[in-house]
Design an enzyme around this catalytic site. Structure first.
Site, PDB file in Angstrom:
ATOM      1  N   ASN A 110      -1.701  40.024 -27.922  1.00  0.00           N
ATOM      2  CA  ASN A 110      -1.120  40.816 -26.712  1.00  0.00           C
ATOM      3  C   ASN A 110       0.099  40.775 -26.821  1.00  0.00           C
ATOM      4  O   ASN A 110       0.887  39.434 -26.790  1.00  0.00           O
ATOM      5  CB  ASN A 110      -1.751  40.369 -25.519  1.00  0.00           C
ATOM      6  CG  ASN A 110      -1.346  41.010 -24.196  1.00  0.00           C
ATOM      7  OD1 ASN A 110      -0.268  41.582 -24.290  1.00  0.00           O
ATOM      8  ND2 ASN A 110      -2.190  40.747 -23.245  1.00  0.00           N
ATOM      9  N   CYS A 116       5.821  56.435 -23.517  1.00  0.00           N
ATOM     10  CA  CYS A 116       5.102  57.461 -23.680  1.00  0.00           C
ATOM     11  C   CYS A 116       4.495  58.062 -22.333  1.00  0.00           C
ATOM     12  O   CYS A 116       3.686  59.008 -22.669  1.00  0.00           O
ATOM     13  CB  CYS A 116       4.310  57.572 -24.818  1.00  0.00           C
ATOM     14  SG  CYS A 116       2.790  56.427 -24.688  1.00  0.00           S
TER      15      CYS A 116
HETATM   16  N1  SAH Z   1       3.783  52.968 -33.259  1.00  0.00           N
HETATM   17  C1  SAH Z   1       2.571  53.410 -33.418  1.00  0.00           C
HETATM   18  C2  SAH Z   1       1.832  53.716 -32.294  1.00  0.00           C
HETATM   19  C3  SAH Z   1       1.540  52.676 -31.190  1.00  0.00           C
HETATM   20  S1  SAH Z   1       0.408  53.132 -30.169  1.00  0.00           S
HETATM   21  C4  SAH Z   1       2.656  54.423 -34.584  1.00  0.00           C
HETATM   22  O1  SAH Z   1       3.676  54.917 -34.749  1.00  0.00           O
HETATM   23  O2  SAH Z   1       1.736  54.832 -35.290  1.00  0.00           O
HETATM   24  C5  SAH Z   1       0.200  51.650 -29.017  1.00  0.00           C
HETATM   25  C6  SAH Z   1      -0.521  50.479 -29.810  1.00  0.00           C
HETATM   26  O3  SAH Z   1      -0.482  49.386 -28.809  1.00  0.00           O
HETATM   27  C7  SAH Z   1      -1.833  50.564 -30.251  1.00  0.00           C
HETATM   28  O4  SAH Z   1      -2.400  50.485 -31.490  1.00  0.00           O
HETATM   29  C8  SAH Z   1      -2.655  49.702 -29.247  1.00  0.00           C
HETATM   30  O5  SAH Z   1      -4.130  48.946 -30.006  1.00  0.00           O
HETATM   31  C9  SAH Z   1      -1.634  48.845 -29.082  1.00  0.00           C
HETATM   32  N2  SAH Z   1      -1.869  47.704 -27.813  1.00  0.00           N
HETATM   33  C10 SAH Z   1      -2.031  48.235 -26.687  1.00  0.00           C
HETATM   34  N3  SAH Z   1      -1.735  47.281 -25.723  1.00  0.00           N
HETATM   35  C11 SAH Z   1      -1.361  46.306 -26.529  1.00  0.00           C
HETATM   36  C12 SAH Z   1      -0.913  44.880 -26.328  1.00  0.00           C
HETATM   37  N4  SAH Z   1      -0.970  44.507 -25.134  1.00  0.00           N
HETATM   38  N5  SAH Z   1      -0.271  44.088 -27.117  1.00  0.00           N
HETATM   39  C13 SAH Z   1      -0.262  44.515 -28.289  1.00  0.00           C
HETATM   40  N6  SAH Z   1      -0.711  45.843 -28.650  1.00  0.00           N
HETATM   41  C14 SAH Z   1      -1.153  46.555 -27.853  1.00  0.00           C
END
Ligand code: SAH
Length: 399
Positions: free
Chosen positions: A282, A343
């Site tokens: 996380n 986003c």
């Molecule tokens: N930058 C990426 C898209 C990110 S989408 C691209 O360009 O392809 C957001 C991501 O955050 C997802 O993969 C999800 O699994 C992750 N995520 C969600 N909550 C999170 C957290 N608390 N800590 C780490 N990752 C997390």
């Protein structure tokens, strides 16, 4: 055609015709005075002012919070030729923007932004993945698939109908092929000459964050020579761009082990084996751990999921954005680069900039806004429909 001539009309309350006249494509339930005719979900309806003036025509879903999605402000039939013309025009725009050069993954049709409410179509090489999320588009699924086939001659058209919007419109979730052959578990696509594995069956959205393509390209030069932390990495697309630009190493951080596996494979696929490290966890906790351990990075990318899906949770979302940005600023060396995104459609660019201001104050860092980022150009924003602009970001220099 499963729809065509209007089966009825919606009459707006007095004073509620202004947004329609200004070309906003949604009629909200609170604006509706009455329905005329026997209108079923998915029918074509006219939109009338309280005194009976014809304003627009769209697709109905009487039980939705947006009971009419306007498709035209001209007195034209919403039929097969109309649908073909809109899809064709959407593709012509992408060609004009030269997106298919060096890139085989792009958004072909983006709903209201392409004057095609209810239709999202993403191209992934030889496959097209669609999200159809209004009863009208549900009805003409086969026709949409046939038209996409005629337009692009893909190997297959695949449906990723598991988005929240479909539930809100009372449509059942569905994932599966619509036409042609089913896509393999992993497709390989090209973006700006780089290669990526995409899981269109189970990946996020339709499999890949196409909306970040232009930003990956713009952020990359800032990451040359740097040790980068790519937080919320998903399948590591920012990492691959960073490495091509000359980044030394990249740590991909995500809660999803599956995404991190693909991120590793994506690095290998582009010849960067051994240059990425996967960290499952996380981000809120991991960034704190890094701070406690006195870690430093040259550059950090923060691309979290949507923290504010509704207006009610905007305050909480802002706290979340401030928290991770504050932590990231603390972790950067002087002169380091922060590439940071929101986003959440409910969080405006101004609000997001305010968050960065508050985070910088708390972190005790001088922060320069170097570039303003937005969603890729295949996700355009009608000037009359600013709600379509959901992704905002900044490239910052942290002193
Ligand atoms: N930058 C990426 C898209 C990110 S989408 C691209 O360009 O392809 C957001 C991501 O955050 C997802 O993969 C999800 O699994 C992750 N995520 C969600 N909550 C999170 C957290 N608390 N800590 C780490 N990752 C997390």
């Amino acid at each position: 055609m499963p729809f065509g001539a209007p089966t009825g009309a919606v009459v707006l309350k007095p004073d509620r015709d202004e947004p329609v006249l200004r070309r906003h494509p949604w009629v909200f339930s609170g604006a509706v005075a009455q329905w005329q005719g026997k209108v079923q979900a998915g029918d074509v309806v006219d939109v009338l002012s309280h005194d009976g003036r014809w304003l627009a025509r769209g697709f109905a879903n009487p039980h939705s919070e947006v009971p009419v999605r306007i498709a035209t402000w001209r007195d034209e039939p919403l039929d097969e030729p109309w649908l073909w013309q809109r899809l064709h025009a959407a593709y012509q725009r992408r060609l004009a923007w030269r997106i298919p050069d060096e890139t085989t993954a792009f958004r072909l049709a983006y709903a209201e932004s392409d004057f095609l409410p209810g239709v999202i179509a993403d191209c992934y090489g030889d496959f097209v993945v669609v999200q159809l999320y209004t009863p009208a588009m549900e009805r003409c699924k086969e026709i949409v698939a046939a038209m996409l086939d005629e337009l692009l001659h893909p190997q297959g058209v695949f449906e990723r109908g598991d988005m929240d919007t479909r539930l809100r419109e009372e449509l059942p979730p569905r994932i599966g092929p619509l036409r042609g052959v089913a896509p393999p578990e992993r497709l390989t696509v090209t973006e700006h000459g780089l290669r990526f594995l995409v899981d269109v069956w189970r990946g996020h959205k339709t499999g890949f964050y196409l909306d970040q393509r232009d930003n990956r390209f713009r952020a990359a030069p800032y990451l040359a020579g740097e040790r980068v932390l790519n937080a919320f990495s998903y399948t590591g697309s920012f990492a691959v761009y960073a490495l091509r630009a000359g980044a030394r190493t990249v740590i991909n951080l995500d809660t999803s082990a599956e995404a991190l596996r693909l991120a590793e494979e994506n690095a290998v696929l582009n010849g960067f084996a051994g240059r990425v490290q996967a960290l499952e966890g996380n981000a809120f906790q991991v960034l704190r751990r890094f701070r406690d351990a006195g870690e430093q990075f040259d550059a950090i990318v923060l691309d979290p999921p949507r923290f504010a899906p509704t207006k009610a949770v905007v305050e909480n979302a802002l706290r979340g954005y401030k928290d991770i940005n504050w932590l990231a600023m603390r972790l950067l060396r002087s002169g380091g680069t922060l590439v940071t995104f929101s986003c959440s459609g409910m969080v405006s660019a101004e609000m997001f900039q305010q968050v960065l201001f508050a985070a910088a104050l708390d972190a005790g860092r001088e922060v320069l806004l170097v570039e303003r980022l937005r969603q890729s150009r295949d996700h355009p924003v009608p000037v009359a429909f600013p709600e379509a602009e959901y992704l905002k970001g900044f490239i910052c220099r942290v002193e």
